[in-house]
Design an enzyme around this catalytic site. Structure first.
Site, PDB file in Angstrom:
ATOM      1  N   LYS A 258       2.482 -13.559   6.756  1.00  0.00           N
ATOM      2  CA  LYS A 258       1.305 -12.825   6.320  1.00  0.00           C
ATOM      3  C   LYS A 258       0.771 -13.581   5.103  1.00  0.00           C
ATOM      4  O   LYS A 258       1.523 -13.883   4.164  1.00  0.00           O
ATOM      5  CB  LYS A 258       1.657 -11.387   5.924  1.00  0.00           C
ATOM      6  CG  LYS A 258       0.456 -10.597   5.378  1.00  0.00           C
ATOM      7  CD  LYS A 258       0.845  -9.204   4.903  1.00  0.00           C
ATOM      8  CE  LYS A 258      -0.382  -8.473   4.367  1.00  0.00           C
ATOM      9  NZ  LYS A 258      -0.040  -7.150   3.791  1.00  0.00           N
TER      10      LYS A 258
ATOM     11  N   THR B 239       0.823  -1.206   0.000  1.00  0.00           N
ATOM     12  CA  THR B 239       0.000   0.000   0.000  1.00  0.00           C
ATOM     13  C   THR B 239       0.855   1.253   0.000  1.00  0.00           C
ATOM     14  O   THR B 239       0.450   2.296  -0.505  1.00  0.00           O
ATOM     15  CB  THR B 239      -0.931  -0.002   1.231  1.00  0.00           C
ATOM     16  OG1 THR B 239      -1.606  -1.252   1.290  1.00  0.00           O
ATOM     17  CG2 THR B 239      -1.967   1.115   1.143  1.00  0.00           C
TER      18      THR B 239
ATOM     19  N   TYR C  32       5.809 -12.894   3.578  1.00  0.00           N
ATOM     20  CA  TYR C  32       4.517 -12.581   2.950  1.00  0.00           C
ATOM     21  C   TYR C  32       4.315 -13.535   1.781  1.00  0.00           C
ATOM     22  O   TYR C  32       5.018 -13.467   0.776  1.00  0.00           O
ATOM     23  CB  TYR C  32       4.536 -11.127   2.481  1.00  0.00           C
ATOM     24  CG  TYR C  32       3.213 -10.570   1.995  1.00  0.00           C
ATOM     25  CD1 TYR C  32       2.030 -11.293   2.049  1.00  0.00           C
ATOM     26  CD2 TYR C  32       3.165  -9.280   1.472  1.00  0.00           C
ATOM     27  CE1 TYR C  32       0.835 -10.756   1.616  1.00  0.00           C
ATOM     28  CE2 TYR C  32       1.968  -8.722   1.032  1.00  0.00           C
ATOM     29  CZ  TYR C  32       0.812  -9.464   1.098  1.00  0.00           C
ATOM     30  OH  TYR C  32      -0.372  -8.925   0.653  1.00  0.00           O
TER      31      TYR C  32
END
Length: 309
Positions: free
Chosen positions: A168, A56, A143
């Site tokens: 994640k 993000t 991730y």
């Protein structure tokens, strides 16, 4: 490292995980003052941790000097109130350089994003993580999303790396994730990293993964925190109102554009008055008709929150 991990664990148990945006000026340069203001606004909502310079935060577009200034600013603004975990990625050599910058700036950990444009066997993925981990003393969260899918057989290799502390997950394959969780060390941290994680929060919790990141927190922490409170109170009626009237329409709007998991979030932050600027190429800002729909949706979401207070 143990202290950082325990602080992160407590944060995951008690609040939403915030993934701040990176602010750019009209010429596309880093706007550090606006970034600091955005970080302060995120902190004021009481997140469990900050994850700047991740997806993000447009990590893919940041030069090393820009990254260094952003991480240092986030650490300074957080001032120890919450853990600061920053993104690193691409090949292991580049990820190692960014991890060194993060460690020097005082970050509490790193989120290791998928290597660039490579599908790899499990042995290669484990070696990739091992090489990054060898470059830093910071704890590492792996991730898994896109082309990175850790298999149960790969967990043992990752568990042998002392500073790998968890996952994640961005795949939302809960059968597979359950197997990974059962094979992983009992003290590893797991969290839901789906694009709009609130949509699947209850499903993830059913397999023992209640923690999640929230893109909505970057532009409407009031809505994100309202959902989080309902989630932890098992207030299914409140969750379903927010899901049906805000989150589902948001996902439907997000699915109308490529790259909207970042650019739509940034457009929403601008609508809320955040001076975060446009996205950097190759992303592009949403067209006016989508921004108009987003504005109406924000109004509805905020009204739902106000009605419950």
């Amino acid at each position: 490292m143990a202290t950082a991990v325990e602080r992160l664990r407590r944060g995951m148990e008690t609040a939403v995980l915030s993934f701040p945006l990176t602010a750019f000026d009209p010429d596309g340069r880093i706007d550090l003052d606006s970034f600091r203001a955005h970080i302060r606004h995120q902190l004021s909502a009481g997140p469990g941790a900050l994850f700047p310079c991740c997806g993000t935060g447009e990590y893919f577009s940041l030069a090393e000097d820009e990254y260094a200034s952003l991480v240092a600013a986030a650490v300074e603004e957080a001032a120890g109130a919450v853990p600061v975990v920053v993104g690193v990625g691409y090949g292991w050599a580049q990820a190692a350089r960014f991890a060194a910058i993060a460690e020097n700036a005082g970050a509490d950990g790193v989120l290791l994003m998928p290597p660039y444009l490579v599908e790899a066997p499990q042995a290669g993925l484990v070696e990739h993580v091992r090489r990054v981990a060898a470059s830093t003393e910071l704890p590492i969260i792996v991730y898994q999303r896109a082309q990175v899918k850790v298999a149960v057989g790969g967990v043992a290799g990752l568990a042998a790396i002392p500073n790998v502390i968890g996952f994640k997950d961005g795949h939302s394959d809960l059968d597979r994730l359950q197997r990974l969780k059962l094979a992983a060390p009992a003290d590893w941290l797991f969290f839901n990293g789906a694009a709009t994680a609130e949509m699947q929060a209850r499903a993830y919790r059913s397999i023992g993964v209640p923690a999640y990141s929230s893109a909505v927190h970057a532009f409407a922490p009031e809505i994100a925190q309202s959902f989080f409170r309902a989630f932890h109170a098992d207030d299914h009626a409140a969750m379903e109102r927010l899901l049906s009237e805000f989150y589902v329409p948001l996902v439907e709007l997000r699915d109308q554009g490529i790259g909207y998991s970042v650019s739509l979030v940034k457009a929403a932050a601008r609508l809320r008055g955040a001076n975060v600027g446009s996205v950097r190429a190759p992303l592009a800002d949403p067209p006016p008709e989508h921004v108009e729909a987003l504005d109406a949706l924000l109004t509805k979401g905020l009204a739902l929150v106000a009605a419950t207070q």
